[in-house]
Design a protein around this motif. Structure first.
Motif, PDB file in Angstrom:
ATOM      1  N   ALA A 191       0.761  -1.190  -0.113  1.00 59.66           N
ATOM      2  CA  ALA A 191       0.042   0.154  -0.194  1.00 59.66           C
ATOM      3  C   ALA A 191       0.955   1.292   0.154  1.00 59.66           C
ATOM      4  O   ALA A 191       1.911   1.318   0.632  1.00 59.66           O
ATOM      5  N   GLY A 192       0.355   2.250  -0.748  1.00 56.42           N
ATOM      6  CA  GLY A 192       1.267   3.471  -0.976  1.00 56.42           C
ATOM      7  C   GLY A 192       2.348   3.355  -1.818  1.00 56.42           C
ATOM      8  O   GLY A 192       2.820   4.496  -2.290  1.00 56.42           O
TER       9      GLY A 192
ATOM     10  N   ALA B  53      -1.076   3.166  -4.375  1.00 50.99           N
ATOM     11  CA  ALA B  53      -1.798   1.910  -4.302  1.00 50.99           C
ATOM     12  C   ALA B  53      -2.454   1.816  -2.841  1.00 50.99           C
ATOM     13  O   ALA B  53      -2.042   2.505  -1.859  1.00 50.99           O
ATOM     14  N   ALA B  54      -3.908   1.434  -2.743  1.00 49.03           N
ATOM     15  CA  ALA B  54      -4.701   1.591  -1.770  1.00 49.03           C
ATOM     16  C   ALA B  54      -4.621   0.601  -0.709  1.00 49.03           C
ATOM     17  O   ALA B  54      -4.716   0.532   0.516  1.00 49.03           O
ATOM     18  N   SER B  55      -3.941  -0.505  -1.206  1.00 54.39           N
ATOM     19  CA  SER B  55      -3.762  -1.791  -0.283  1.00 54.39           C
ATOM     20  C   SER B  55      -2.534  -2.654  -0.753  1.00 54.39           C
ATOM     21  O   SER B  55      -2.212  -2.422  -1.833  1.00 54.39           O
ATOM     22  N   ASP B  56      -2.190  -3.471   0.080  1.00 50.01           N
ATOM     23  CA  ASP B  56      -1.012  -4.352  -0.210  1.00 50.01           C
ATOM     24  C   ASP B  56      -1.729  -5.609  -1.221  1.00 50.01           C
ATOM     25  O   ASP B  56      -2.807  -5.791  -1.380  1.00 50.01           O
ATOM     26  N   ALA B  57      -0.439  -5.695  -2.139  1.00 49.46           N
ATOM     27  CA  ALA B  57      -0.977  -7.018  -2.943  1.00 49.46           C
ATOM     28  C   ALA B  57       0.229  -7.689  -3.064  1.00 49.46           C
ATOM     29  O   ALA B  57       1.245  -7.518  -2.791  1.00 49.46           O
TER      30      ALA B  57
ATOM     31  N   TYR C 172      -5.383  -9.882  -4.069  1.00 48.97           N
ATOM     32  CA  TYR C 172      -5.603  -8.941  -3.235  1.00 48.97           C
ATOM     33  C   TYR C 172      -6.065  -9.855  -1.902  1.00 48.97           C
ATOM     34  O   TYR C 172      -6.886 -10.990  -2.177  1.00 48.97           O
ATOM     35  N   ASP C 173      -6.484  -9.041  -0.962  1.00 52.17           N
ATOM     36  CA  ASP C 173      -7.350  -9.670   0.134  1.00 52.17           C
ATOM     37  C   ASP C 173      -8.398  -8.577   0.439  1.00 52.17           C
ATOM     38  O   ASP C 173      -8.464  -7.762  -0.157  1.00 52.17           O
ATOM     39  N   ALA C 174      -9.199  -8.805   1.854  1.00 49.28           N
ATOM     40  CA  ALA C 174     -10.369  -8.238   2.113  1.00 49.28           C
ATOM     41  C   ALA C 174      -9.739  -6.508   2.612  1.00 49.28           C
ATOM     42  O   ALA C 174     -10.500  -5.614   2.451  1.00 49.28           O
ATOM     43  N   ALA C 175      -8.720  -6.329   2.425  1.00 50.88           N
ATOM     44  CA  ALA C 175      -8.148  -4.800   2.879  1.00 50.88           C
ATOM     45  C   ALA C 175      -8.422  -4.075   1.399  1.00 50.88           C
ATOM     46  O   ALA C 175      -8.279  -2.781   1.588  1.00 50.88           O
ATOM     47  N   HIS C 176      -8.279  -4.738   0.441  1.00 51.11           N
ATOM     48  CA  HIS C 176      -8.685  -3.907  -0.941  1.00 51.11           C
ATOM     49  C   HIS C 176      -9.889  -3.401  -0.945  1.00 51.11           C
ATOM     50  O   HIS C 176     -10.863  -3.838  -0.661  1.00 51.11           O
TER      51      HIS C 176
END
Length: 220
Positions: A54-55, A67-71, A102-106
């Motif tokens: 993310a970032g 990026a809004a979330s980790d991937a 992605y996971d639910a953090a997306h």
């Protein structure tokens, strides 16, 4: 595609966890597409895994965002024996793809996003790290938490095929790869096995956790 920087390699021999990896996608006419920075995590039977935090600044000509979330990104092994390619138990036999998990953090509904691609290869970075290059062939195989599994951008594939002059053999190969990937994702085969509640890949979840631990330990 930066031909004067040296030939692409099929595998990043000697790549170590924690090394910088810059993913560079191109279009068939040689135009630049998405550039995404990440960190090499390691490899398994499926391929090489890259953490994209993310970032991270993601950009292509005319567009850019953080990026809004980790991937995690998976690059399948490009060197495979005839036995491996013919293995009926393999999740997929094609290597013409780059997958982002992605996971639910997306914040959106994507859980798996596969770019059907060709000309995939690695190149060392100076002073350290790697670039992974690919030619994006428009077709995308997506698992969505709201829409299920579907093939996207078939219209773009047809338009670019006419505009860029995709060879017939390449068109057939990319369509076959896309169809195989749709079947694999729908069937939850191999790395595409999904948690029934979240829709996220079970294999990718472990690599995401590794990436987050690595980022935390390095102060990222």
């Amino acid at each position: 595609m930066g031909a004067d920087a040296g030939p692409l390699r099929s595998e990043p021999a000697g790549a170590m966890p924690g090394e910088l990896v810059v993913a560079r996608a191109w279009k068939y006419d040689g135009g630049p597409h998405w550039v995404v920075p990440g960190t090499y995590l390691g490899a398994d039977a499926a391929g090489h895994w890259i953490f994209q935090p993310a970032g991270a600044f993601v950009a292509r000509p005319g567009a850019g965002f953080y990026a809004a979330s980790d991937a995690v990104c998976l690059i399948p092994h490009q060197e495979r024996s005839d036995r491996e390619r013919a293995d009926p138990e393999a999740a997929v036999r094609t290597a013409d793809w780059v997958a982002t998990f992605y996971d639910a953090a997306h914040p959106g509904d994507f859980r798996i996003y596969i770019d059907v691609s060709t000309a995939i290869g690695w190149r060392p970075l100076q002073p350290a790290g790697w670039e992974i290059h690919s030619v994006d062939m428009d077709l995308d195989v997506i698992r969505s938490s709201t829409r299920g599994v579907y093939l996207d951008d078939e219209d773009e594939f047809a338009e670019h095929g006419a505009a860029y002059g995709y060879p017939d053999e390449l068109v057939e190969r990319m369509r076959a790869s896309a169809a195989e990937l749709v079947t694999a994702v729908e069937g939850g085969r191999g790395v595409f096995e999904a948690d029934p509640e979240s829709g996220a890949s079970r294999a990718a979840r472990a690599w995401l956790e590794d990436g987050r631990r690595l980022a935390s330990s390095s102060g990222g």
